[in-house]
Design a protein around this motif. Structure first.
Motif, short mmCIF file in Angstrom:
data_model
loop_
_atom_site.label_atom_id
_atom_site.label_comp_id
_atom_site.label_asym_id
_atom_site.label_seq_id
_atom_site.Cartn_x
_atom_site.Cartn_y
_atom_site.Cartn_z
N LEU B 192 -5.69 -7.08 -1.73
CA LEU B 192 -6.72 -6.28 -2.40
C LEU B 192 -6.25 -5.75 -3.75
CD1 LEU B 192 -7.84 -4.42 0.83
CD2 LEU B 192 -9.04 -6.31 -0.29
N GLU B 193 -4.99 -5.94 -4.05
CA GLU B 193 -4.45 -5.48 -5.33
C GLU B 193 -4.41 -6.61 -6.36
OE1 GLU B 193 -1.09 -2.47 -5.38
OE2 GLU B 193 -0.91 -3.35 -3.39
N ALA B 194 -4.83 -7.79 -5.94
CA ALA B 194 -4.63 -8.97 -6.79
C ALA B 194 -5.49 -8.97 -8.05
CB ALA B 194 -4.88 -10.23 -5.98
N GLY B 195 -6.60 -8.22 -8.05
CA GLY B 195 -7.45 -8.18 -9.24
C GLY B 195 -8.28 -9.43 -9.41
N PHE B 218 -13.12 0.21 -4.23
CA PHE B 218 -12.03 1.18 -4.22
C PHE B 218 -12.02 2.06 -5.47
CE2 PHE B 218 -10.81 -2.64 -1.90
CZ PHE B 218 -10.63 -2.10 -0.64
N GLY B 219 -13.06 1.91 -6.29
CA GLY B 219 -13.15 2.72 -7.51
C GLY B 219 -12.46 2.12 -8.71
N HIS B 220 -11.82 0.94 -8.52
CA HIS B 220 -11.02 0.35 -9.60
C HIS B 220 -11.87 -0.29 -10.68
CE1 HIS B 220 -7.77 -0.06 -6.30
NE2 HIS B 220 -7.75 1.12 -6.87
N VAL B 221 -11.37 -0.15 -11.90
CA VAL B 221 -12.08 -0.69 -13.06
C VAL B 221 -11.27 -1.85 -13.65
CG1 VAL B 221 -13.03 -0.13 -15.33
CG2 VAL B 221 -12.97 1.62 -13.54
N TYR B 222 -11.86 -3.02 -13.67
CA TYR B 222 -11.22 -4.19 -14.27
C TYR B 222 -12.12 -4.72 -15.37
CZ TYR B 222 -8.25 -4.57 -10.06
OH TYR B 222 -7.36 -4.36 -9.05
N ASP B 223 -11.51 -5.36 -16.36
CA ASP B 223 -12.29 -6.09 -17.35
C ASP B 223 -12.44 -7.53 -16.83
OD1 ASP B 223 -13.38 -7.40 -19.51
OD2 ASP B 223 -12.15 -6.34 -20.99
N GLY B 375 3.45 13.42 2.64
CA GLY B 375 2.82 12.55 3.62
C GLY B 375 1.69 11.70 3.07
N TYR B 376 1.18 12.07 1.89
CA TYR B 376 0.06 11.31 1.30
C TYR B 376 0.55 10.57 0.06
CZ TYR B 376 -2.95 14.29 4.16
OH TYR B 376 -3.55 14.93 5.21
N SER B 377 -0.08 9.43 -0.19
CA SER B 377 0.21 8.76 -1.46
C SER B 377 -1.06 8.05 -1.95
CB SER B 377 1.35 7.77 -1.31
OG SER B 377 0.99 6.78 -0.37
N ILE B 378 -1.17 7.98 -3.27
CA ILE B 378 -2.32 7.27 -3.85
C ILE B 378 -1.95 5.80 -3.91
CG2 ILE B 378 -3.84 7.08 -5.88
CD1 ILE B 378 -3.94 9.83 -4.42
N CYS B 379 -2.73 4.97 -3.22
CA CYS B 379 -2.34 3.56 -3.26
C CYS B 379 -3.05 2.85 -4.40
CB CYS B 379 -2.60 2.87 -1.93
SG CYS B 379 -4.08 3.38 -1.13
N PHE B 380 -2.54 1.74 -4.77
CA PHE B 380 -3.01 0.90 -5.87
C PHE B 380 -2.71 1.59 -7.21
CE2 PHE B 380 -6.43 0.10 -2.61
CZ PHE B 380 -5.88 -1.06 -2.12
N ASP B 381 -2.07 0.83 -8.07
CA ASP B 381 -1.73 1.36 -9.38
C ASP B 381 -2.71 0.76 -10.41
OD1 ASP B 381 -0.37 2.71 -11.35
OD2 ASP B 381 1.10 1.10 -11.64
N THR B 382 -3.99 1.00 -10.17
CA THR B 382 -5.02 0.38 -11.01
C THR B 382 -5.89 1.50 -11.58
OG1 THR B 382 -5.03 -1.38 -9.36
CG2 THR B 382 -6.79 -1.41 -10.98
#
Lengths: 125, 451
Positions: B192-195, B218-223, B375-382
């Motif tokens: 799911l991180e492949a873009g 997931f809220g991610h913005v891609y061009d 204990g929490y982390s934000i996943c995906f660096d997008t």
């Protein structure tokens, strides 16, 4: 009504030109449809067509219709300019309004201009 | 007066034709005791009693206006709705929202639809908008339908990103099952991180349409410019499923080269309302207008040369084109399209941008604070818009129960749709969430972590 003497006609109001292999929609058909706003030729060069096979989809402001192949044959040309100028079917149905050209077609089963004139008159009543 | 068009004689003729003696015989497969069972209903209530009972029942509901603070999104977003939207919707002139076939008596309705279409075109950058679909999911399915028709059924593949809303993908599967289309990329187990690059290899010469979401689930913005170029290189069309609020802030899908832009119109002045009724918007380029489903209003002049509005290009629709029509959809969400039109005209370009900026900044504030909770982390660096995924120390359902005790409606449990995202929560933040509310969410999440 404009019925060209050298063309052959179908009962579903398509014309066929035995000299050039071109076919299209008759003047009677375009006047019944009124202002044509969309036309899409649905066959491509190289395809085989036969009577009853749709060659184009036509929409006017009030109606939609299929145009069927008038004869059997192999498509050798498609009028690409028609899609951008659908009103050509209203203005010049037998000239610039040609839809496709086929080769090796036999038009003997179609109506000639005299028979087609009679056929149109019958329906006008 | 009951209007029954058939005489007893005609009914008898019909029964004889199908070989049954009486109307009753048609129902004999239903056991007789089930046919007219005693329903054992309580006696009828007076209006006063019924209102009291319904009022009593509704106390059990909690809503995001007065009872709960919401961080739930996943396709439906809690935005502020100016009072004028509801006021205009309730006007009697609009309460018969059915198809305005007669322009002589429907200029107001037609103009409101025309304005909706114009506003949606301005937002997406596209040439033409129809007068809406039922919701975002069906708008996506209609995009597939349109692309399939564009290639006259000769291209049988659809490529869809796994990060398109799971329910939209489900609706799409339902729509295309009879067409025998191959749905490539529709895999919740994919990376799911492949873009967008991950989809490139799936596009072939048999592909009719490539579907991506912007921002994605997931809220991610891609061009998507590059992906769309590749799709076009293979002769395929490209559809971007967009969040209309985000469009006020980011590059338009039109600029990326999209052929079709669709989406869920709910964020535009339509309340959450337990999931509907919502509004699907649908836009495309002028060259595809005849393949587009749905109602379309055009501007023209009447016989006195005055500006007027009228339903246009109707011959492509099923009530004229019958079984040869591309879609069987010609209804629209008239009243909800009106709501979206009123909302957009009230906010204007700068107002909508302000809403989008507030959503963006508040969501980023929330993500930053949550990312620092043990204990929490934000996943995906997008890059993301107003929604982000959080990896949680416990099952999402458990955390949400705890949040509910604090009057907080927690995020969406991503594990429901994506096996690899077990214990991942999708959190949405809008202009409705105050800084205090975000801080309260962060504190409550920290409490669960400590248990």
């Amino acid at each position: 009504m404009n019925i060209q003497p050298k063309l052959m006609y179908t009962k579903t109001d398509e014309w066929f030109d035995p000299a050039s292999g071109a076919m299209g929609l008759s003047d009677f058909a375009q006047s019944q449809l009124s202002d044509i706003v969309f036309v899409e030729i649905v066959v491509a060069v190289g395809e085989m067509v036969a009577p009853g096979k749709a060659i184009a989809s036509v929409e006017s402001v009030k109606a939609a219709a299929e145009t069927y192949a008038s004869v059997s044959g192999k498509v050798i040309a498609v009028n690409e300019a028609l899609a951008g100028n659908p009103e050509t079917l209203n203005n010049d149905p037998y000239g610039q309004g040609w839809m496709i050209k086929v080769e090796g077609a036999d038009a003997s089963s179609l109506m000639d201009a005299t028979e087609y004139t009679k056929y149109c008159e019958e329906r006008a009543h | 007066m009951t209007y029954i068009p058939h005489s007893p004689k005609e009914r008898e003729a019909m029964l004889t034709a199908i070989g049954v003696k009486s109307l009753e015989d048609l129902f004999k497969d239903i056991p007789s005791k089930q046919r007219f069972p005693k329903l054992d209903l309580p006696p009828a209530l007076t209006e006063m009693e019924a209102a009291a009972e319904l009022g009593e029942l509704s106390i059990g509901n909690e809503n995001v206006r007065t009872d709960l603070v919401s961080f739930l999104g996943a396709g439906a977003y809690n935005h502020y709705i100016p009072a004028a939207v509801d006021h205009i919707l309730r006007r009697g002139e609009f309460s018969t929202a059915y198809t305005p076939y007669q322009p002589e008596i429907s200029q107001g309705t037609l103009q409101s639809i025309f304005e909706y279409q114009s506003l949606i075109c301005a937002l997406t950058g596209m040439d033409v908008s129809n007068a809406s679909h039922y919701d975002g999911a069906t708008a996506v399915a209609e995009a597939a339908n349109m692309a399939y028709a564009q290639f006259r059924g000769k291209r049988n593949r659809l490529v869809i990103s796994p990060t398109v809303h799971p329910q939209y993908r489900e609706t799409l599967r339902t729509y295309v099952q009879g067409l025998g289309l191959d749905l490539a990329g529709d895999d919740p187990n994919a990376n799911l991180e492949a873009g967008p690059e991950a989809l490139e290899g799936l596009i072939d010469g048999n592909t009719a349409l490539v579907i991506v979401q912007y921002p994605d689930f997931f809220g991610h913005v891609y061009d998507f410019t590059n992906l769309i170029d590749i799709a076009h290189g293979k002769g395929a069309l490209a559809c971007v499923v967009a969040n209309p609020t985000a469009l006020a802030l980011f590059k338009s899908p039109c600029e990326m080269g999209a052929d079709i832009v669709v989406g869920e119109g709910q964020p535009l002045g339509i309340p959450l309302s337990f999931g509907g009724p919502y509004l699907g918007f649908f836009t495309t380029r002028k060259q595809y207008i005849h393949k587009m489903a749905g109602r379309l209003v055009g501007e023209t002049v009447d016989n006195r040369g005055q500006r007027a509005f009228v339903l246009t290009l109707t011959a492509r629709e099923q009530h004229i084109k019958r079984e040869r029509a591309i879609s069987n959809i010609c209804s629209n969400q008239g009243l909800l399209a009106l709501a979206a039109g009123v909302y957009l005209s009230l906010l204007g370009q700068s107002g909508l941008r302000q809403v989008a900026e507030l959503c963006y900044h508040k969501a980023h504030y929330a993500a930053e604070k949550i990312g620092r909770v043990k204990g929490y982390s934000i996943c995906f660096d997008t890059p993301f818009f107003h929604e982000f995924s959080v990896c949680c120390p416990k099952p999402v359902s458990e955390i949400n129960e705890h949040l509910l005790e604090h009057g907080i409606l927690g995020g969406y449990d991503l594990g429901q749709d994506y096996p690899s995202l077990k214990d991942h929560m999708l959190i949405a933040v809008t202009e409705m969430n105050t800084r205090d509310e975000i801080d309260a969410l962060v504190d409550a999440l920290a409490e669960v972590s400590h248990d």
